[in-house]
Write a protein that holds these residues in place. Structure first.
Motif, PDB file in Angstrom:
ATOM      1  N   ARG A 278      45.046  38.219  42.155  1.00 12.88           N
ATOM      2  CA  ARG A 278      45.136  39.559  41.580  1.00 12.88           C
ATOM      3  C   ARG A 278      43.783  40.274  41.648  1.00 12.88           C
ATOM      4  O   ARG A 278      43.715  41.473  41.952  1.00 12.88           O
ATOM      5  CB  ARG A 278      45.606  39.466  40.130  1.00 12.88           C
ATOM      6  CG  ARG A 278      47.099  39.142  39.984  1.00 12.88           C
ATOM      7  CD  ARG A 278      47.449  38.923  38.544  1.00 12.88           C
ATOM      8  NE  ARG A 278      48.884  38.674  38.372  1.00 12.88           N
ATOM      9  CZ  ARG A 278      49.433  38.293  37.236  1.00 12.88           C
ATOM     10  NH1 ARG A 278      48.654  38.072  36.161  1.00 12.88           N
ATOM     11  NH2 ARG A 278      50.737  38.109  37.168  1.00 12.88           N
ATOM     12  N   ARG A 279      42.707  39.520  41.371  1.00  9.00           N
ATOM     13  CA  ARG A 279      41.378  40.147  41.458  1.00  9.00           C
ATOM     14  C   ARG A 279      41.056  40.558  42.888  1.00  9.00           C
ATOM     15  O   ARG A 279      40.546  41.658  43.134  1.00  9.00           O
ATOM     16  CB  ARG A 279      40.323  39.169  40.924  1.00  9.00           C
ATOM     17  CG  ARG A 279      40.329  39.015  39.406  1.00  9.00           C
ATOM     18  CD  ARG A 279      39.064  38.327  38.939  1.00  9.00           C
ATOM     19  NE  ARG A 279      38.956  36.983  39.504  1.00  9.00           N
ATOM     20  CZ  ARG A 279      39.454  35.889  38.917  1.00  9.00           C
ATOM     21  NH1 ARG A 279      40.101  35.999  37.770  1.00  9.00           N
ATOM     22  NH2 ARG A 279      39.294  34.717  39.481  1.00  9.00           N
ATOM     23  N   GLN A 280      41.347  39.678  43.840  1.00 10.86           N
ATOM     24  CA  GLN A 280      41.092  40.004  45.240  1.00 10.86           C
ATOM     25  C   GLN A 280      41.925  41.208  45.687  1.00 10.86           C
ATOM     26  O   GLN A 280      41.426  42.085  46.415  1.00 10.86           O
ATOM     27  CB  GLN A 280      41.416  38.802  46.120  1.00 10.86           C
ATOM     28  CG  GLN A 280      40.465  37.613  45.926  1.00 10.86           C
ATOM     29  CD  GLN A 280      40.848  36.422  46.765  1.00 10.86           C
ATOM     30  OE1 GLN A 280      41.808  36.477  47.538  1.00 10.86           O
ATOM     31  NE2 GLN A 280      40.081  35.335  46.638  1.00 10.86           N
ATOM     32  N   ALA A 281      43.137  41.263  45.247  1.00  9.90           N
ATOM     33  CA  ALA A 281      43.985  42.400  45.616  1.00  9.90           C
ATOM     34  C   ALA A 281      43.432  43.687  45.031  1.00  9.90           C
ATOM     35  O   ALA A 281      43.430  44.749  45.685  1.00  9.90           O
ATOM     36  CB  ALA A 281      45.413  42.152  45.127  1.00  9.90           C
ATOM     37  N   ALA A 282      42.933  43.620  43.816  1.00 11.51           N
ATOM     38  CA  ALA A 282      42.366  44.809  43.185  1.00 11.51           C
ATOM     39  C   ALA A 282      41.117  45.272  43.944  1.00 11.51           C
ATOM     40  O   ALA A 282      40.919  46.476  44.174  1.00 11.51           O
ATOM     41  CB  ALA A 282      42.034  44.505  41.727  1.00 11.51           C
ATOM     42  N   GLU A 283      40.264  44.305  44.328  1.00 16.35           N
ATOM     43  CA  GLU A 283      39.064  44.659  45.089  1.00 16.35           C
ATOM     44  C   GLU A 283      39.444  45.266  46.439  1.00 16.35           C
ATOM     45  O   GLU A 283      38.829  46.247  46.894  1.00 16.35           O
ATOM     46  CB  GLU A 283      38.194  43.425  45.284  1.00 16.35           C
ATOM     47  CG  GLU A 283      37.592  42.888  43.977  1.00 16.35           C
ATOM     48  CD  GLU A 283      36.846  41.584  44.185  1.00 16.35           C
ATOM     49  OE1 GLU A 283      36.892  41.061  45.331  1.00 16.35           O
ATOM     50  OE2 GLU A 283      36.251  41.072  43.223  1.00 16.35           O
ATOM     51  N   MET A 285      42.168  46.854  47.205  1.00 18.10           N
ATOM     52  CA  MET A 285      42.715  48.188  46.988  1.00 18.10           C
ATOM     53  C   MET A 285      41.584  49.189  46.728  1.00 18.10           C
ATOM     54  O   MET A 285      41.624  50.338  47.211  1.00 18.10           O
ATOM     55  CB  MET A 285      43.686  48.174  45.804  1.00 18.10           C
ATOM     56  CG  MET A 285      44.996  47.439  46.087  1.00 18.10           C
ATOM     57  SD  MET A 285      46.119  47.437  44.678  1.00 18.10           S
ATOM     58  CE  MET A 285      46.450  49.179  44.545  1.00 18.10           C
ATOM     59  N   GLN A 286      40.576  48.746  45.999  1.00 17.50           N
ATOM     60  CA  GLN A 286      39.433  49.625  45.742  1.00 17.50           C
ATOM     61  C   GLN A 286      38.692  49.964  47.035  1.00 17.50           C
ATOM     62  O   GLN A 286      38.306  51.118  47.275  1.00 17.50           O
ATOM     63  CB  GLN A 286      38.487  48.968  44.729  1.00 17.50           C
ATOM     64  CG  GLN A 286      37.341  49.855  44.285  1.00 17.50           C
ATOM     65  CD  GLN A 286      36.498  49.176  43.229  1.00 17.50           C
ATOM     66  OE1 GLN A 286      36.741  48.040  42.860  1.00 17.50           O
ATOM     67  NE2 GLN A 286      35.503  49.887  42.748  1.00 17.50           N
TER      68      GLN A 286
END
Length: 318
Positions: A278-283, A285-286
């Protein structure tokens, strides 16, 4: 039939030497579910008087298949004339049960007990009785009022030991020994209780003083309660696991516990991996949003450059 049932019934009419007349509405009891639709036990009786055996024969002349058991010595008890109209078999004998006769100071009482129904729906009746002399008492050495020995209330009773013997925790011999021990406490001189046991049906037939028959009934009640408790304990012990079975169940529980702990560890690891994803996906997306913003700025700059180029070309002319 129990002794308590015998004592619970009280006389409600003195026959004396008169004729007793009743109707079906006064004496009839509801028929059992398995009774015939048109039962053959509705009858009229004109009994001229005699003993209980004569009365029973009079009933059987009208209902040949009637199952009536006379417990000695009730068959010799005298009865006055009795007239009945449109009554059932049970109601005819209920007349005896609800009455008493007296002659020369001797009181006769009758007890009628239905013990079941035959295949035709007719009741199976047992008839017993007792004879006593009114006010026949004396004082013993301690001054306690007691009935005279030759005037004891002698009666009979039928008791079932089947529920005790069939429990397989108290045997027939043990049950009878306990009842005999109960009767052994009656050491006073006088009549004693005679008993007969029927092996096939588990029925105990007893005849003797009423007080002793009460003690027999109490003993049977206590034996039944003890047999029930002992049977319950025996069943629990029989269903309890052996040591080997218990150890096997404990090993199974331990194995399931180990598997559960391992599954919990795997779940925790999966939760950590999911959080990391989830953290990697958020990064990602950013970063994608930032790249898109940069592309839009670049396009705007290209548009401005195009417009300026067109202005320059216009100024240079053809």
């Amino acid at each position: 039939m129990t002794c308590r049932t015998l004592m619970a019934l009280t006389a409600t009419a003195l026959l004396g030497g008169t004729t007793l007349t009743t109707t079906a509405a006064a004496q009839d009891a509801p028929l059992p579910d398995n009774a015939l639709v048109n039962p053959p036990d509705r009858l009229d009786v004109s009994f001229p008087g005699g003993n209980v055996a004569d009365f029973t024969d009079e009933i059987r002349r009208r209902i040949p298949d009637a199952n009536i058991v006379l417990m000695p010595p009730v068959e010799s008890f005298e009865l006055p004339a009795i007239s009945l109209r449109g009554v059932t078999l049970e109601a005819a004998f209920a007349v005896l049960e609800q009455s008493r006769t007296s002659s020369e100071g001797v009181l006769q009482r009758f007890f009628v007990t239905p013990v079941g129904y035959d295949a035709n729906g007719l009741p199976i009746l047992t008839v017993s009785g007792e004879r006593t002399k009114a006010n026949a008492t004396q004082r013993n050495a301690r001054g306690v009022r007691t009935q005279m020995d030759d005037q004891l209330q002698i009666t009979s009773g039928v008791f079932s030991l089947a529920h005790i013997v069939n429990s397989n925790v108290i045997g027939k011999d043990e049950a009878l020994a306990s009842i005999e021990l109960t009767l052994a406490v009656f050491t006073d001189e006088g009549a004693s209780t005679e008993m007969r046991y029927h092996e096939k049906t588990g029925l105990l037939v007893a005849r003797g003083p009423l007080e002793q028959l009460r003690a027999v009934e109490d003993a049977i009640d206590e034996l039944g309660a003890a047999a029930s408790i002992m049977k319950s304990m025996q069943d629990r012990q029989a269903n309890a696991p052996t040591r080997a079975e218990f150890d096997g169940m404990q090993s199974t529980v331990n194995a399931y516990t180990t598997e559960l702990d391992s599954a919990k560890t795997q779940v925790r690891n999966l939760e950590l991996a999911l959080d990391s994803a989830r953290r990697q996906a958020a990064e990602s997306m950013q970063e994608a949003q930032q790249a898109r913003d940069e592309a839009r700025n670049y396009l705007r700059e290209l548009e401005v450059t195009r417009i300026r180029l067109e202005d320059c070309l216009a100024k240079l002319g053809p």
